[in-house]
Design an enzyme around this catalytic site. Sequence first.
Site, PDB file in Angstrom:
ATOM      1  N   ASP A  59       0.649  -0.784  -0.291  1.00 39.38           N
ATOM      2  CA  ASP A  59      -0.246  -0.291  -0.143  1.00 39.38           C
ATOM      3  C   ASP A  59       0.544   1.160  -0.051  1.00 39.38           C
ATOM      4  OD1 ASP A  59      -2.259   1.282   0.358  1.00 39.38           O
ATOM      5  OD2 ASP A  59      -2.491   1.561   2.057  1.00 39.38           O
ATOM      6  N   ASN A  71     -10.199  -2.693  -7.086  1.00 37.75           N
ATOM      7  CA  ASN A  71      -9.387  -1.936  -7.987  1.00 37.75           C
ATOM      8  C   ASN A  71      -9.655  -1.807  -9.504  1.00 37.75           C
ATOM      9  OD1 ASN A  71      -6.391  -3.192  -6.613  1.00 37.75           O
ATOM     10  ND2 ASN A  71      -6.708  -1.211  -5.986  1.00 37.75           N
TER      11      ASN A  71
END
Length: 302
Positions: A33, A81
């Site tokens: 991340d 995503n």
Amino acid sequence: MREWARGAVDAVYERVLRREIDGAPAHVAVIQDGNRRYARERGQDASRGHQHGAQTTERVLDWCAEMGVEELTLYTFSTENFDRPDDQNEHLFDLLVEKLREFADADRVHEQGVRIRAIGDTDLLPDRVQDAVDYAQRRTAGYDGFTLNIALAYGGRAELLGAARDVAEAVDAGDLDPEDVGVSEIESRLHASPARDVDLIIRTGGAERTSNFLPWHANGSEAAVFFCTPYWPEFSKVDFLRAVRTYESREASWRRTRAKRALALVRSLGTEVKEARRVLDRLKGTLPDPPEDVDGDGRSAD
């Protein structure tokens, strides 16, 4: 001067950490991340953040090999995503194609016997990504020195729901007895799942959640979790060693807990056995003799 001082401190800290670590987890899973935030804070496009992150991934592979880790799973692209802007995803897809083919052809991958596998609904990905996945998997299919799992179009909850539906359909069709539904039946219906349960989950970027990542293999084995603030491109070897130390501390704690539970159980059983013996001794004189066709343990002699 500041960078030199920081590098010297990190080098010393790294040596200290190495002395504190006895071994390594067999399977490490990473939520990478912070790539976009890293780029944004430097006035760069998100694609640059992913490129920097890819360099960190290569370093982590080296650290895993050095520490003796046997399997690494990278949360590279989740099902959520797909909701990002198309231009961002297209840049990421291009990078995935480039890196998958690069890894599949790298000398060190073949020298170290690295097997590359994709887990997730890869059919949802663009054709060029699917082709690169197939190429990497075919090029490394025969290796067993190290396993690198790339989680692409992956969602843990969707994976478990799909496995549950498959089991229900098999039971409804009469191909599977409900009494036979167990761990193996679920695992066989998961996406090309990791070879072993996860020992350690690492998440960079400051968030403290596992975001639907490998729920079956991680939560089932009660994996250790290490959250850290550096963005993925900034993730260092010191951070990696701190994560491994967290895993070892967790394992040591569990061993102590299991030992205490076992000792308490033995003591409890010991008390119960003594009490049972006292009761049997009191009743022994009142019990009838066993029939001739029955052994002393109560089973038929036949």
